[in-house]
Structure formats: structure tokens, C-alpha cells
Design an enzyme around this catalytic site. Structure first.
Site, PDB file in Angstrom:
ATOM      1  N   SER A   1      12.166  83.582  29.470  1.00 16.77           N
ATOM      2  CA  SER A   1      13.585  83.250  29.599  1.00 16.77           C
ATOM      3  C   SER A   1      14.399  84.411  29.044  1.00 16.77           C
ATOM      4  O   SER A   1      13.903  85.190  28.216  1.00 16.77           O
ATOM      5  CB  SER A   1      13.901  81.966  28.824  1.00 16.77           C
TER       6      SER A   1
ATOM      7  N   TYR B   1      12.919  76.269  21.542  1.00 21.57           N
ATOM      8  CA  TYR B   1      12.840  76.904  22.856  1.00 21.57           C
ATOM      9  C   TYR B   1      12.871  78.431  22.754  1.00 21.57           C
ATOM     10  O   TYR B   1      11.992  79.117  23.289  1.00 21.57           O
ATOM     11  CB  TYR B   1      13.981  76.409  23.747  1.00 21.57           C
TER      12      TYR B   1
END
Length: 318
Positions: free
Chosen positions: A163, A175
Site C-alpha cells: 500500500s 495496517y
């Protein structure tokens, strides 16, 4: 001098473009993809299936596997895979080995992942981080190590979907931590297995509508973490903090999220089919124009910008 510099830069750009467009000869290759129940994984599986690849799709649920099989050709095979279960990973690796045989596995796409709780770090506990790390970091590592012999056999490709938040931690929670870890694993893996002819690429998507779809679930988890805080901690933030935080979060997601999952799939497909795959791919306008440039700015400037965007606790120490 400036003219020579311009011409040299132009020549380099043209040569890079021509090199980047070279593709491998068409081949009936086996590609294993994790997390194919929905989102990027499902989209890529169907796209590669239409192009004639032998797709082996790992799904977390039997419902996801059945829905994918109904939408694909008979070539596509599915299996149930929980990337947090080492025994399940080993069983799937043996299943893949039985199917590919001596040809080996040409492509592995580590796509399976979860978001977990996104919110202020003091609201979280170790278990909140552990679950996300098990899926997003340790899961891809386990799958890669289990399938590596088959990938070396065919001198194949490994693509890890991380990401842009693996470059810039824009929020608290597991995350960003998990994606930073997967980036580090990818970098060391790329160097370690290059002598065996295996290429490793990283795809760093920006914000896509898959995140908006999961936003209600993310907000629910954040409310649950708020409720388990002590009264003193809740008082330090104030009753209006969380509603404002969620409002800003939803506004940003709706503002910058991209609805075209094909932008991610095209990067993944290039990494699998190009003669010279790139080390990193950025997918989405926000990744290219917002998050990646911001990751090179001074940390103090990024901190100041993000602090201004998010609401402040009621009890703030100046």
C-alpha cells in the site's frame, strides 16, 4: 550543456519506455493468487483467466470460491486458504505442487489482507495489531516460503500487494505497520532470490472503493475500541472527538477513493507478463500525486499537515 542534458534525458525516457513495453511470449502459465473472494484478488483472477492463464485462486470462504468459479472459465481452480494457518498453507502448497507438476509455478500474487482498526494508537491493544500483522505480513511470508521451491523451478514472479501507506503512515493501527513490514520483506527477498531467476515486485495501491465498502465495518470497530477505554481516557478526548474523527475519515475516503480496480490489475498483469517487470508499481491517482510525493517530504511537515486535518482531543498539552 542544457540541450545535451535534455536530449540525454529524452533518450533515456524513450529507451525506458521501449524496454518497459517488452512482454514475454504467450504461455499457458500457472498463477496462484491469495484473497480472491472479492476486491483486487477476484478482479485479477478473472482478468488473467480471460487472458488464458491457469489461475489457482485461494479464497477464505467457500461462498467466495463458488462465486468466483461461476464467473470464470473451467480452467480456473479454487482452494480454501487461511493465510494465518501454517498447516493450511502447507496443504495448499502441496495442492499447487500436484497441479503444476514439473512445470512449476510461474506467478504468486500475495493479495490477501485486512484493514483492522484504523484510529488513534492509544485506543488500541496488542491484539489489535497482532491480527492485522498475522494476515498482512506473516501470511504473505508464510505463503511465499511454502511456494518458493515451485517458483524457483519455473524462474517465476512474486508480486506482493502492499500500500502507499507502507511508505507513509497516515493513521494509527496495525495496517500501516503491516504494510511497512511487507515492503521490507519484499526488498530483502528480491535481492536474495534474484540469482535463482525469480523476480519480486511490489504493487502499492492508493485508496480504492474497496476501502469505502469496508468503511462501515472499520467505523464499527473504532466505536468498539472507544467503548473499552477508561472513563478518564474518554474524558481526555471528549465526546465530540470520535464523531468528528469519523466524519473527516469518511470525507477523505469519499474524496480520493478510485473506483477503477483495473488500475491495480493492470499493474499486477504487467508484473507477471513484462520481460522486465518493475520493482515497484503505484496504482491510483492519489498514490502518484499525493501519498508518494508526501513520503519524501520532511517528517515535521507531514506531521503538521496531518495534525491539522484530524480533530484534536479536548485535553491538549501545548
Amino acid at each position: 550543456m542544457w540541450l545535451l542534458l535534455f536530449l540525454g534525458t529524452l533518450l533515456w525516457g524513450v529507451l525506458w519506455f521501449l524496454r518497459d513495453r517488452q512482454v514475454l511470449p504467450p504461455r499457458d502459465a500457472f498463477i496462484f493468487i491469495t484473497g480472491c473472494d472479492s476486491g483486487f484478488g477476484r478482479h485479477l483472477a478473472l482478468r488473467l483467466d480471460r487472458r488464458g492463464f491457469r489461475v489457482l485462486a485461494g479464497c477464505l470462504t467457500s461462498t467466495g470460491a463458488e462465486n468466483l468459479k461461476r464467473a470464470a472459465s473451467p480452467r480456473l481452480c479454487t482452494t480454501l486458504l487461511d493465510v494465518t494457518d501454517p498447516q493450511n498453507i502447507q496443504q495448499v502448497a502441496e495442492w499447487v505442487g500436484t497441479i503444476v507438476g514439473e512445470r512449476g509455478l510461474f506467478g504468486l500474487v500475495n493479495n490477501a489482507g485486512i484493514t483492522g482498526i484504523i484510529g488513534p494508537t492509544p485506543w488500541l491493544n496488542l491484539e489489535d495489531y497482532r491480527r492485522v500483522l498475522e494476515v498482512n505480513t506473516l501470511g504473505p511470508i508464510g505463503v511465499t516460503l511454502a511456494l518458493l521451491p515451485l517458483l524457483q523451478q519455473s524462474q517465476g514472479r512474486i508480486i506482493n500487494i502492499t500500500s502507499v501507506l507502507g511508505r507513509l503512515a497516515a493513521n494509527g493501527g496495525g495496517y500501516c505497520v503491516s504494510k511497512y513490514g511487507l515492503e521490507a520483506f519484499s526488498d530483502s527477498l528480491r535481492r536474495d532470490i534474484a540469482p535463482f531467476g525469480v523476480r519480486v515486485s511490489i504493487v502499492e495501491p492508493g485508496f480504492f472503493h474497496t476501502a469505502v465498502t469496508n468503511l462501515e465495518c472499520i467505523e464499527g470497530m473504532l466505536w468498539a475500541s472507544w467503548k473499552r477505554l477508561s472513563p478518564a481516557t474518554q474524558a481526555s478526548y471528549g465526546d465530540s472527538f470520535l464523531p468528528k474523527y469519523l466524519k473527516v475519515q469518511r470525507f477523505i475516503m469519499n474524496l480520493i477513493c478510485d473506483g477503477d480496480l483495473g488500475k491495480v490489475s493492470s499493474c499486477l498483469e504487467h508484473a507477471l507478463t513484462a520481460r522486465y517487470p518493475r520493482t515497484r508499481y503505484s496504482a491510483g491517482w492519489d498514490a502518484k500525486l499525493l501519498w508518494l510525493p508526501a513520503s519524501y517530504l520532511p517528517a515535521s511537515l507531514v506531521d503538521a499537515i496531518l495534525t491539522c486535518v484530524l480533530p484534536k482531543p479536548a485535553q491538549t498539552v501545548c
